[in-house]
Motif scaffolding. Sequence first.
Motif, PDB file in Angstrom:
ATOM      1  N   UNK A 108       0.814  -1.224   0.000  1.00 28.96           N
ATOM      2  CA  UNK A 108       0.000   0.000   0.000  1.00 28.96           C
ATOM      3  C   UNK A 108       0.842   1.267   0.000  1.00 28.96           C
ATOM      4  N   UNK A 109       0.377   2.250  -0.794  1.00 29.91           N
ATOM      5  CA  UNK A 109       1.065   3.529  -0.916  1.00 29.91           C
ATOM      6  C   UNK A 109       0.054   4.662  -0.771  1.00 29.91           C
ATOM      7  N   UNK A 110       0.561   5.858  -0.554  1.00 38.59           N
ATOM      8  CA  UNK A 110      -0.313   7.006  -0.335  1.00 38.59           C
ATOM      9  C   UNK A 110      -0.997   7.421  -1.628  1.00 38.59           C
ATOM     10  N   UNK A 111      -2.184   8.007  -1.534  1.00 40.00           N
ATOM     11  CA  UNK A 111      -2.877   8.470  -2.738  1.00 40.00           C
ATOM     12  C   UNK A 111      -2.038   9.431  -3.578  1.00 40.00           C
ATOM     13  N   UNK A 112      -1.320  10.337  -2.915  1.00 38.08           N
ATOM     14  CA  UNK A 112      -0.548  11.321  -3.661  1.00 38.08           C
ATOM     15  C   UNK A 112       0.601  10.664  -4.413  1.00 38.08           C
ATOM     16  N   UNK A 113       1.197   9.606  -3.846  1.00 37.76           N
ATOM     17  CA  UNK A 113       2.264   8.897  -4.553  1.00 37.76           C
ATOM     18  C   UNK A 113       1.700   8.139  -5.750  1.00 37.76           C
ATOM     19  N   UNK A 333       9.037  10.219  -8.896  1.00 36.12           N
ATOM     20  CA  UNK A 333       7.684  10.286  -8.341  1.00 36.12           C
ATOM     21  C   UNK A 333       7.674  11.070  -7.023  1.00 36.12           C
ATOM     22  N   UNK A 334       8.637  10.837  -6.185  1.00 40.17           N
ATOM     23  CA  UNK A 334       8.699  11.555  -4.910  1.00 40.17           C
ATOM     24  C   UNK A 334       8.936  13.050  -5.130  1.00 40.17           C
ATOM     25  N   UNK A 335       9.720  13.376  -6.171  1.00 40.45           N
ATOM     26  CA  UNK A 335       9.909  14.788  -6.511  1.00 40.45           C
ATOM     27  C   UNK A 335       8.585  15.413  -6.945  1.00 40.45           C
ATOM     28  N   UNK A 336       7.792  14.680  -7.729  1.00 42.42           N
ATOM     29  CA  UNK A 336       6.497  15.193  -8.165  1.00 42.42           C
ATOM     30  C   UNK A 336       5.517  15.323  -7.002  1.00 42.42           C
ATOM     31  N   UNK A 337       5.639  14.468  -6.012  1.00 45.25           N
ATOM     32  CA  UNK A 337       4.814  14.623  -4.808  1.00 45.25           C
ATOM     33  C   UNK A 337       5.116  15.959  -4.141  1.00 45.25           C
ATOM     34  N   UNK A 338       6.413  16.293  -4.028  1.00 47.23           N
ATOM     35  CA  UNK A 338       6.822  17.535  -3.364  1.00 47.23           C
ATOM     36  C   UNK A 338       6.456  18.771  -4.178  1.00 47.23           C
TER      37      UNK A 338
END
Length: 351
Positions: A108-113, A333-338
């Motif tokens: 499971x991962x966060x919706x934003x990720x 992907x983590x950069x796009x989350x930020x």
Amino acid sequence: MHGEYKIPGGKLVVVDVDVVDGALRGVRVAGDFFLEPDEALPAINAALEGAPADADTAALAARVDAALPTGTVMLGLTTEGVATAVRRALAQATDWRDYDWQLIHDAPQSPVLHMALDEVMTEEVALGRRPPTLRVWEWDRPAVIIGSFQSLRNEVDPEGVDRHGVTVVRRISGGGAMFAEPKSTITYSLAVPESLVSGLSFQDSYAYLDDWVLGALSDMGIKAWYQPLNDIATDVGKVAGAAQKRVAAGQGAVLHHVTMSYDIDADKMVEVLRIGREKLSDKGTKSAKKRVDPLRRQTGLPREEVIARMIDSFRNRYGLTESAVTEAEMARAEELVRTKFGTREWTARVP
């Protein structure tokens, strides 16, 4: 040139054709469809012979319609399907079996990720750095996911999402709002090369990319069909909705993602989604459960088993290799989350 088109809910149509001086020549239509009388097949070939190579699907279908013998019966075949196969041949479209399909099914991962991974996976396919990929999502919390062009205030009830601890995110594709809970929702994404849907209209691409899941549901005893523009329905209600996004980078790619209702808390859904109340009102429906019928009730299977059977169905059709998000993809992907999906500017970009 060679083109194939699996008619949604029907049979495979195969077309081989040449183009000489801007016209179709040597047209040969084949497939596993049923057609009576026998004379209908040469009539179809003759109708397409000499047609302008730039004729659209409607024009090609009209030529075939006009040439069919009286009393022709087609089962698993339509004149539009023949025309689409021709257009796919002329567009040099690829087929599902031309690729080494990859499967990503992570914890499971966060919706934003999930929002960010959809963008990254599709861009990587467009740039040729990743093979076409089926990604099955697992949610770590309840979420409302609104379409790229929806108004945040019109779709989401802030008091409802606060009361139920629901995260609100905006995706890159259009379409309507979705309510997802970890054990009540089945969500997957297809990141595919644009060439896979070459020669298809926007609407036809939805049906084409949904066809495999209709087969998977059929194997579980559910008769389902594609309902334009972006729903999967059964005789007792809608079970899924799809959305798409086209990416122009590289050779181009298409993101096609689908959310299916395994189970549903209808009361909670209409407390967090404003639009849910309007849709129910417009259709004269008092209960959301009458609009969205969960797969749990229709299959009697655990959610995990439904997902496993869907994956097996895809693998049996097209092949599927276990894969994972690479370090570079996750970093992007983590950069796009930020910088994008986790920001208020993005989520409220249409207030």
